[in-house]
Motif scaffolding. Structure first.
Motif, PDB file in Angstrom:
ATOM      1  N   HIS A   1     -49.289 -40.740 -23.867  1.00  0.00           N
ATOM      2  CA  HIS A   1     -47.889 -40.614 -24.291  1.00  0.00           C
ATOM      3  C   HIS A   1     -47.465 -39.164 -24.133  1.00  0.00           C
ATOM      4  CE1 HIS A   1     -44.507 -42.464 -26.376  1.00  0.00           C
ATOM      5  NE2 HIS A   1     -44.332 -41.301 -26.953  1.00  0.00           N
ATOM      6  N   SER A   2     -46.663 -38.878 -23.118  1.00  0.00           N
ATOM      7  CA  SER A   2     -46.288 -37.480 -22.882  1.00  0.00           C
ATOM      8  C   SER A   2     -45.203 -37.054 -23.869  1.00  0.00           C
ATOM      9  CB  SER A   2     -45.787 -37.314 -21.449  1.00  0.00           C
ATOM     10  OG  SER A   2     -44.719 -38.203 -21.237  1.00  0.00           O
ATOM     11  N   PRO A   3     -45.222 -35.774 -24.246  1.00  0.00           N
ATOM     12  CA  PRO A   3     -44.213 -35.326 -25.207  1.00  0.00           C
ATOM     13  C   PRO A   3     -42.817 -35.456 -24.609  1.00  0.00           C
ATOM     14  CG  PRO A   3     -45.479 -33.464 -24.351  1.00  0.00           C
ATOM     15  CD  PRO A   3     -46.093 -34.706 -23.779  1.00  0.00           C
ATOM     16  N   GLU A   4     -41.845 -35.697 -25.485  1.00  0.00           N
ATOM     17  CA  GLU A   4     -40.481 -35.836 -24.989  1.00  0.00           C
ATOM     18  C   GLU A   4     -39.938 -34.476 -24.589  1.00  0.00           C
ATOM     19  OE1 GLU A   4     -37.825 -38.238 -27.468  1.00  0.00           O
ATOM     20  OE2 GLU A   4     -39.631 -38.780 -28.577  1.00  0.00           O
ATOM     21  N   PRO A   5     -39.057 -34.445 -23.615  1.00  0.00           N
ATOM     22  CA  PRO A   5     -38.462 -33.154 -23.235  1.00  0.00           C
ATOM     23  C   PRO A   5     -37.622 -32.604 -24.377  1.00  0.00           C
ATOM     24  CG  PRO A   5     -37.338 -34.978 -22.131  1.00  0.00           C
ATOM     25  CD  PRO A   5     -38.513 -35.572 -22.859  1.00  0.00           C
ATOM     26  N   TRP A   6     -37.606 -31.292 -24.492  1.00  0.00           N
ATOM     27  CA  TRP A   6     -36.834 -30.632 -25.549  1.00  0.00           C
ATOM     28  C   TRP A   6     -35.336 -30.852 -25.314  1.00  0.00           C
ATOM     29  CZ3 TRP A   6     -38.030 -28.857 -30.121  1.00  0.00           C
ATOM     30  CH2 TRP A   6     -37.099 -28.072 -30.810  1.00  0.00           C
ATOM     31  N   ARG A   7     -34.625 -31.209 -26.353  1.00  0.00           N
ATOM     32  CA  ARG A   7     -33.174 -31.384 -26.235  1.00  0.00           C
ATOM     33  C   ARG A   7     -32.484 -30.142 -26.767  1.00  0.00           C
ATOM     34  NH1 ARG A   7     -35.127 -36.266 -28.585  1.00  0.00           N
ATOM     35  NH2 ARG A   7     -35.421 -37.673 -26.843  1.00  0.00           N
ATOM     36  N   ASP A   8     -31.678 -29.545 -25.924  1.00  0.00           N
ATOM     37  CA  ASP A   8     -30.927 -28.373 -26.383  1.00  0.00           C
ATOM     38  C   ASP A   8     -30.034 -28.771 -27.529  1.00  0.00           C
ATOM     39  OD1 ASP A   8     -31.740 -26.217 -24.969  1.00  0.00           O
ATOM     40  OD2 ASP A   8     -30.481 -26.694 -23.234  1.00  0.00           O
ATOM     41  N   MET A   9     -30.026 -27.966 -28.539  1.00  0.00           N
ATOM     42  CA  MET A   9     -29.170 -28.301 -29.673  1.00  0.00           C
ATOM     43  C   MET A   9     -28.607 -27.043 -30.305  1.00  0.00           C
ATOM     44  SD  MET A   9     -30.665 -27.571 -32.653  1.00  0.00           S
ATOM     45  CE  MET A   9     -32.058 -27.753 -33.679  1.00  0.00           C
ATOM     46  N   ASP A  10     -27.568 -27.268 -31.105  1.00  0.00           N
ATOM     47  CA  ASP A  10     -26.839 -26.175 -31.725  1.00  0.00           C
ATOM     48  C   ASP A  10     -27.034 -26.312 -33.237  1.00  0.00           C
ATOM     49  OD1 ASP A  10     -24.871 -24.674 -32.922  1.00  0.00           O
ATOM     50  OD2 ASP A  10     -23.269 -25.285 -31.538  1.00  0.00           O
ATOM     51  N   ARG A  11     -27.588 -25.293 -33.862  1.00  0.00           N
ATOM     52  CA  ARG A  11     -27.903 -25.385 -35.294  1.00  0.00           C
ATOM     53  C   ARG A  11     -26.663 -25.484 -36.169  1.00  0.00           C
ATOM     54  NH1 ARG A  11     -33.622 -22.675 -36.483  1.00  0.00           N
ATOM     55  NH2 ARG A  11     -34.398 -22.718 -34.360  1.00  0.00           N
ATOM     56  N   SER A  12     -25.509 -25.214 -35.575  1.00  0.00           N
ATOM     57  CA  SER A  12     -24.295 -25.303 -36.398  1.00  0.00           C
ATOM     58  C   SER A  12     -23.649 -26.692 -36.319  1.00  0.00           C
ATOM     59  CB  SER A  12     -23.297 -24.219 -35.976  1.00  0.00           C
ATOM     60  OG  SER A  12     -22.804 -24.517 -34.692  1.00  0.00           O
ATOM     61  N   ARG A  13     -24.280 -27.643 -35.621  1.00  0.00           N
ATOM     62  CA  ARG A  13     -23.734 -28.996 -35.541  1.00  0.00           C
ATOM     63  C   ARG A  13     -24.656 -29.992 -36.249  1.00  0.00           C
ATOM     64  NH1 ARG A  13     -19.884 -29.707 -31.477  1.00  0.00           N
ATOM     65  NH2 ARG A  13     -19.323 -31.535 -32.699  1.00  0.00           N
ATOM     66  N   CYS A 110     -33.008 -32.562 -35.586  1.00  0.00           N
ATOM     67  CA  CYS A 110     -34.234 -32.727 -36.379  1.00  0.00           C
ATOM     68  C   CYS A 110     -35.492 -32.817 -35.524  1.00  0.00           C
ATOM     69  CB  CYS A 110     -34.116 -33.965 -37.272  1.00  0.00           C
ATOM     70  SG  CYS A 110     -33.045 -33.687 -38.718  1.00  0.00           S
ATOM     71  N   GLN A 111     -35.391 -32.469 -34.219  1.00  0.00           N
ATOM     72  CA  GLN A 111     -36.620 -32.542 -33.417  1.00  0.00           C
ATOM     73  C   GLN A 111     -37.564 -31.419 -33.844  1.00  0.00           C
ATOM     74  OE1 GLN A 111     -35.763 -31.831 -29.120  1.00  0.00           O
ATOM     75  NE2 GLN A 111     -33.975 -30.732 -29.899  1.00  0.00           N
ATOM     76  N   GLY A 112     -38.860 -31.716 -33.765  1.00  0.00           N
ATOM     77  CA  GLY A 112     -39.862 -30.733 -34.151  1.00  0.00           C
ATOM     78  C   GLY A 112     -40.497 -30.117 -32.920  1.00  0.00           C
ATOM     79  N   PRO A 115     -45.363 -32.890 -32.408  1.00  0.00           N
ATOM     80  CA  PRO A 115     -45.280 -34.204 -33.059  1.00  0.00           C
ATOM     81  C   PRO A 115     -45.745 -34.095 -34.513  1.00  0.00           C
ATOM     82  CG  PRO A 115     -46.480 -34.343 -30.968  1.00  0.00           C
ATOM     83  CD  PRO A 115     -46.240 -32.893 -31.231  1.00  0.00           C
ATOM     84  N   GLY A 116     -45.115 -34.850 -35.378  1.00  0.00           N
ATOM     85  CA  GLY A 116     -45.517 -34.827 -36.788  1.00  0.00           C
ATOM     86  C   GLY A 116     -44.710 -33.856 -37.621  1.00  0.00           C
ATOM     87  N   LEU A 117     -43.925 -33.013 -36.967  1.00  0.00           N
ATOM     88  CA  LEU A 117     -43.083 -32.083 -37.725  1.00  0.00           C
ATOM     89  C   LEU A 117     -41.631 -32.561 -37.681  1.00  0.00           C
ATOM     90  CD1 LEU A 117     -44.495 -28.612 -36.575  1.00  0.00           C
ATOM     91  CD2 LEU A 117     -44.892 -29.772 -38.761  1.00  0.00           C
ATOM     92  N   ARG A 118     -40.923 -32.380 -38.781  1.00  0.00           N
ATOM     93  CA  ARG A 118     -39.480 -32.660 -38.890  1.00  0.00           C
ATOM     94  C   ARG A 118     -39.193 -34.160 -38.716  1.00  0.00           C
ATOM     95  NH1 ARG A 118     -35.532 -29.354 -36.450  1.00  0.00           N
ATOM     96  NH2 ARG A 118     -34.675 -29.022 -38.496  1.00  0.00           N
ATOM     97  N   GLY A 119     -38.210 -34.533 -37.884  1.00  0.00           N
ATOM     98  CA  GLY A 119     -37.904 -35.950 -37.701  1.00  0.00           C
ATOM     99  C   GLY A 119     -37.304 -36.597 -38.935  1.00  0.00           C
ATOM    100  N   TYR A 120     -37.900 -37.706 -39.365  1.00  0.00           N
ATOM    101  CA  TYR A 120     -37.281 -38.529 -40.397  1.00  0.00           C
ATOM    102  C   TYR A 120     -36.939 -37.795 -41.702  1.00  0.00           C
ATOM    103  CZ  TYR A 120     -36.695 -42.221 -43.885  1.00  0.00           C
ATOM    104  OH  TYR A 120     -36.237 -42.985 -44.919  1.00  0.00           O
ATOM    105  N   PRO A 121     -37.849 -37.036 -42.324  1.00  0.00           N
ATOM    106  CA  PRO A 121     -37.464 -36.379 -43.593  1.00  0.00           C
ATOM    107  C   PRO A 121     -36.264 -35.446 -43.408  1.00  0.00           C
ATOM    108  CG  PRO A 121     -39.840 -36.190 -43.223  1.00  0.00           C
ATOM    109  CD  PRO A 121     -39.255 -36.765 -41.968  1.00  0.00           C
ATOM    110  N   LEU A 210     -47.995 -26.431 -44.448  1.00  0.00           N
ATOM    111  CA  LEU A 210     -48.336 -27.095 -43.191  1.00  0.00           C
ATOM    112  C   LEU A 210     -47.156 -27.828 -42.561  1.00  0.00           C
ATOM    113  CD1 LEU A 210     -51.854 -28.626 -43.891  1.00  0.00           C
ATOM    114  CD2 LEU A 210     -51.253 -26.894 -42.179  1.00  0.00           C
ATOM    115  N   SER A 211     -46.205 -28.255 -43.409  1.00  0.00           N
ATOM    116  CA  SER A 211     -45.077 -29.012 -42.867  1.00  0.00           C
ATOM    117  C   SER A 211     -44.002 -28.105 -42.280  1.00  0.00           C
ATOM    118  CB  SER A 211     -44.466 -29.899 -43.963  1.00  0.00           C
ATOM    119  OG  SER A 211     -43.827 -29.076 -44.922  1.00  0.00           O
TER     120      SER A 211
END
Ligand code: FAD
Length: 264
Positions: A1-13, A110-112, A115-121, A210-211
């Motif tokens: 399972h290859s990691p997903e490509p990073w999605r550019d994002m804006d922290r103010s949105r 919320c992408q980390g 894997p295992g960081l951020r996301g759902y919480p 650790l989180s």
């Protein structure tokens, strides 16, 4: 399972992809750990669905899904609802009506970095902040739902987190923070600020743990780069300008700051 490509994002949105992925996770992952819903759990789940149906400011099709689910849950004479029946409704019956929630998780704001960081919480926090702001913007939305008391978003959040959130320690911590304090939350503005302050208390506690994602280190929020006027200094000590924080939160978590980019 290859990691997903990073999605550019804006922290103010705020990204609808995160909010919808959180709802997807609630309905298809978190709930799936329960064979059936009954008693207090069923009541808490119903309240959560009703809250989202009434206050979710995103895509109309998602609101429709939550409304249909809420109406269905409220109309069922059953004391016990098998999880499979909820899943059938979400997956099949809704698809026929052209209403469904994307069938994958896609984190953006919320992408980390691993894997295992951020996301759902992260997305669940985001969802509840959005709901507190939306409740202030549409104060009558919860009329006749049984959720009319003070701080309804926090009350539902508290019970949802305690009962369904996979991290039990988080549920205990949040419950302790709410105990004896939610009664003091008298207005919709105070509800917004209470959740902001509580989230910062969690950030302080978890900084360096650790989180903590090194790309998104936990710290007091909003940073001066997001909101300079939120920060002040009195006698050499940092203080928040709460009026500015409130305006910032209204803007940041308001419907017009939702970005549909990368939406499912
Ligand atoms: P998060 O803290 O998840 O924040 C998400 C986003 O919200 C940030 O990227 C930022 O844009 C914004 N934000 C940050 N701070 C604020 C603020 N003060 N007000 C408004 N918006 C803000 N983990 C534990 O290990 N122990 C716990 O006890 C624990 N309790 C939790 C309780 C709840 C109710 C929830 C939802 C989660 C809890 N977690 C706990 C998980 C933890 O808080 C983080 O969600 C997780 O570590 C992911 O962190 P993150 O870097 O994505 O940022």
């Amino acid at each position: 399972h290859s990691p997903e490509p990073w999605r550019d994002m804006d922290r103010s949105r705020v990204y609808t992809a995160d909010l919808e992925s959180a709802l997807h996770y609630v309905l298809r992952v978190e709930l799936a750990t329960h064979d059936a819903l009954e008693g207090e759990e069923l009541k808490i789940f119903k309240d959560f669905v009703t809250l989202v149906a009434k206050l979710y400011p995103g895509r109309a099709s998602v609101v429709k899904l939550m409304e249909t689910l809420s109406d269905w849950l409220l109309s069922l004479p059953l004391q016990r609802i098998p999880y499979q029946a909820v899943l059938d409704l979400v997956d099949n019956k809704m698809r026929i009506a052209g209403v469904f929630l994307g069938a994958e998780l896609r984190w953006v704001g919320c992408q980390g970095s691993k894997p295992g960081l951020r996301g759902y919480p992260c997305a669940l926090w985001t969802l509840f902040h959005v709901l507190t702001v939306q409740h202030e913007a549409t104060p009558t939305a919860l009329d006749n739902t049984g959720l009319e008391g003070a701080a309804p978003v926090l009350q539902v959040m508290r019970r949802y987190i305690r009962t369904f959130f996979g991290c039990e320690e988080c549920g205990r911590h949040f419950d302790q923070a709410a105990a004896g304090h939610l009664e003091q939350v008298k207005s919709n503005e105070e509800q917004i600020l209470w959740l902001w302050n509580q989230h910062n208390q969690v950030n302080y506690r978890l900084a360096g743990s650790l989180s903590d994602d090194p790309l998104f280190p936990k710290a007091s929020w909003p940073s001066p780069s997001l909101c300079a006027s939120c920060h002040e200094e009195k006698n050499g000590i940092h203080v928040w300008n709460q009026d500015q924080v409130l305006s910032f939160l209204r803007r940041h978590y308001g419907a017009s700051n939702l970005s549909p980019q990368y939406a499912l």
